[in-house]
Motif scaffolding. Structure first.
Motif, short mmCIF file in Angstrom:
data_model
loop_
_atom_site.label_atom_id
_atom_site.label_comp_id
_atom_site.label_asym_id
_atom_site.label_seq_id
_atom_site.Cartn_x
_atom_site.Cartn_y
_atom_site.Cartn_z
N LEU A 117 0.82 -1.21 0.00
CA LEU A 117 0.00 0.00 0.00
C LEU A 117 0.85 1.25 0.00
O LEU A 117 0.55 2.23 -0.70
CB LEU A 117 -0.92 0.01 1.22
N GLY A 118 1.94 1.25 0.75
CA GLY A 118 2.80 2.42 0.83
C GLY A 118 3.43 2.80 -0.49
O GLY A 118 3.81 3.96 -0.70
N PRO A 154 -3.67 0.19 -9.35
CA PRO A 154 -4.86 -0.38 -8.69
C PRO A 154 -5.27 -1.73 -9.25
O PRO A 154 -5.88 -2.53 -8.53
CB PRO A 154 -5.93 0.68 -8.92
N TRP A 155 -4.95 -2.01 -10.51
CA TRP A 155 -5.35 -3.28 -11.07
C TRP A 155 -4.51 -4.45 -10.56
O TRP A 155 -4.80 -5.61 -10.85
CB TRP A 155 -5.31 -3.24 -12.60
N SER A 165 -4.36 -11.43 -1.48
CA SER A 165 -3.29 -11.28 -0.50
C SER A 165 -2.90 -9.82 -0.31
O SER A 165 -2.63 -9.37 0.82
CB SER A 165 -2.06 -12.10 -0.91
N ALA A 166 -2.91 -9.06 -1.40
CA ALA A 166 -2.64 -7.62 -1.28
C ALA A 166 -3.71 -6.94 -0.45
O ALA A 166 -3.43 -6.03 0.34
CB ALA A 166 -2.56 -6.98 -2.67
N TRP A 177 -9.75 4.14 -4.72
CA TRP A 177 -9.73 2.75 -5.17
C TRP A 177 -10.38 1.75 -4.22
O TRP A 177 -10.67 0.62 -4.63
CB TRP A 177 -8.29 2.32 -5.47
N LEU A 178 -10.60 2.13 -2.97
CA LEU A 178 -11.25 1.19 -2.06
C LEU A 178 -12.65 0.78 -2.52
O LEU A 178 -12.98 -0.42 -2.47
CB LEU A 178 -11.30 1.79 -0.65
#
Length: 339
Positions: free
Chosen positions: A178-179, A184-185, A190-191, A223-224
């Protein structure tokens, strides 16, 4: 009906749904407390399965701490969470078992990560903290190789246990998926789990909505919602609930329709007992399991996400700020979130 009144009504309906889902989840957890019991032999065995002993108990404690933080002391949720937290602490021998584990595995991080949840609620064990302080000052502790999101977990645990941090959290953040503000795709299961926990550690499990750097908060705001929609489409209920908890930990909540649709989906997955399975049939038409092992975490996450979401909706209502979305229009008065 004006647009402002319509938004308030929409938010109120969502809040009622969220509260119903959280109430049912917490009832299931209370009814299954015996399955969170920590067996002394298994908890201290050299070949014991930490994921089947300490992990469930630690997750129970963490969710109870969160529910207590985000509810009024007069709220039945607060009382239920307090009761469960006391049960979980008793299972650790009022903290004594942490010292036993420390002696057996001095450089294991999971005892501190579990202990930190209790410590954040004022439940502390002086002997364990003294031993942990000694170990965390060593070069061996600072040099332990860990996944980047796990490193953040350890740092937040040090912070919550009032131990010196062996690394700055902003520095550790930039080593995580995330950092790095990835394309976004590239999001996948797991991510998703790593990003949710990065947010939990940086916001201290939803307590500090200003804990995320601006660029990370903006990235998640964009993107959430589509990631959440993807998880709901595939019946990934556990991850969806974690994403809902992340949404409630951001500086601004998602649009009201995003929350309403997501919580309606969680409600459809929750059974009459209050349990929520980790996954559903999904596109693969797999049959969801409804055992304790396959329901406890997703049900805990349902209660956690519900408590944080309701607290944010109440906060927005009290402050007069818009409860969600980006219109910037104030929420109308007189439409309190249901208790």
């Amino acid at each position: 009906m004006t647009a402002r009144t319509g938004t308030a009504a929409h938010t109120g309906a969502t809040a009622r749904t969220v509260r119903d889902r959280g109430r049912a989840a917490l009832a299931w957890i209370s009814g299954h407390r015996h399955e969170f019991r920590l067996d002394d032999g298994a908890a201290l065995a050299a070949d014991g399965d930490v994921n089947a002993s300490w992990k469930p108990l630690g997750e129970l404690a963490q969710v109870c701490v969160c529910v207590r933080r985000h509810t009024d002391p007069t709220d039945p949720w607060h009382a239920a969470a307090s009761d469960l937290l006391a049960f979980a602490w008793q299972q650790t021998g009022d903290g004594a078992l942490f010292l036993d584990v420390q002696r057996l595995e001095p450089f294991a991080t999971y005892p501190l990560e579990v202990y930190a949840a209790f410590a954040s609620a004022g439940l502390r064990h002086a002997g364990y903290e003294h031993a942990a302080a000694t170990v965390t000052r060593t070069r061996g502790w600072r040099s332990t190789e860990q996944e980047p999101n796990r490193r953040l977990s350890v740092l937040n645990s040090e912070r919550r246990s009032r131990l010196p941090l062996h690394q700055e959290m902003p520095e550790a953040l930039r080593r995580t998926w995330l950092g790095g503000l990835p394309e976004p795709w590239t999001f996948e299961r797991s991510a998703g789990y790593t990003l949710t926990h990065v947010v939990f550690h940086l916001t201290d499990w939803g307590l500090d909505t200003g804990g995320l750097p601006t660029d990370v908060a903006t990235y998640l705001r964009h993107w959430l919602p589509p990631w959440l929609d993807t998880c709901l489409e595939d019946d990934q209920w556990d991850l969806a609930c974690e994403l809902l908890a992340v949404a409630a930990s951001l500086p601004r909540l998602p649009e009201p329709a995003v929350l309403a649709d997501a919580w309606a989906s969680i409600g459809a997955a929750q059974d009459a007992s209050g349990a929520v399975p980790e996954v559903g049939p999904g596109r693969g038409e797999r049959e969801p399991e409804r055992t304790f092992a396959t329901c406890y975490h997703s049900t805990l996450m349902t209660a956690f996400a519900a408590a944080v979401t309701l607290a944010r909706l109440r906060e927005a209502e009290t402050s007069g700020a818009p409860p969600a979305g980006s219109s910037g229009r104030p929420a109308p008065g007189g439409q309190g979130v249901p208790a």
